[in-house]
Design an enzyme around this catalytic site. Sequence first.
Site, PDB file in Angstrom:
ATOM      1  CG  LEU A  57      -5.286  -7.987  -5.314  1.00  0.00           C
ATOM      2  CD1 LEU A  57      -4.576  -9.234  -4.657  1.00  0.00           C
ATOM      3  CD2 LEU A  57      -6.907  -9.026  -6.218  1.00  0.00           C
ATOM      4  CG  ASP A  58     -11.546  -4.937  -3.880  1.00  0.00           C
ATOM      5  OD1 ASP A  58     -11.556  -4.055  -4.944  1.00  0.00           O
ATOM      6  OD2 ASP A  58     -12.468  -5.352  -4.644  1.00  0.00           O
ATOM      7  CE  LYS A  59      -6.128   0.154   3.504  1.00  0.00           C
ATOM      8  NZ  LYS A  59      -6.384   1.436   4.407  1.00  0.00           N
TER       9      LYS A  59
END
Length: 238
Positions: A103-105
């Site tokens: 998942l993106d940050k």
Amino acid sequence: MERIDKILAAQGRYSRREIKKLVRDGQIAVNGVVITDSSVKIDEFKDTVTLSGEPIALKKHIYIMLNKPQGIVSASESGSERTVIDLVPEPLYRKGLFPAGRLDKDTTGFVLITDDGDFAHRILSPKNHIYKTYLARLEHRIGEAEIKMLENGITLADGTVLKEAKTEIAEDTDTPLVRIMICEGKYHQVKRMFAAAGNRVISLHRQAMGGLMLDASLMLGECREITADELRQLENEK
């Protein structure tokens, strides 16, 4: 059959050196019999192992559900930044853990953490069509034409082809909440799809993987072990 020190070390709680000492101290028993040799071989599926009289669950692999907060990197290591592995508590931790998919940050929600590479490959491969469900808060309203565009698949300006995504409005407001399901995991995929449809994602949350929903009782940053029934549920929803 495998050496007991190797099997116990794989559980992540003790090193092989520590296990050897526990054996010397008479703290480990197999099927009720105290062992004196840490090289003794056991069957992890049939034998019962106890430490100081308490049973030890022997598991070849572990599967963990994490509710990822913003600001945490989906990686095993990331220099000075905190990763999803840093959030795994000691009782669940073992060597070789990694996030099955990223998942993106700034994206929150369901991250599956495991040490089982074959399982991770199965659930992440687009050919297996295991959908990941996201809730995207958008900058402005989305129309039927844009939804149809997402559901038919999109070819981006750079030539990247993004497969069709099941899309529905979950909350119809000026900044709507949209549920979108994809079976790929390309870089910033959901954000790029909505951008191609003329919108912008304000926040993004992964709600489910396959047929397995994120446990609503898990607060951000919390995790728990996934049961065998839940694993089957995850893989059977395609």
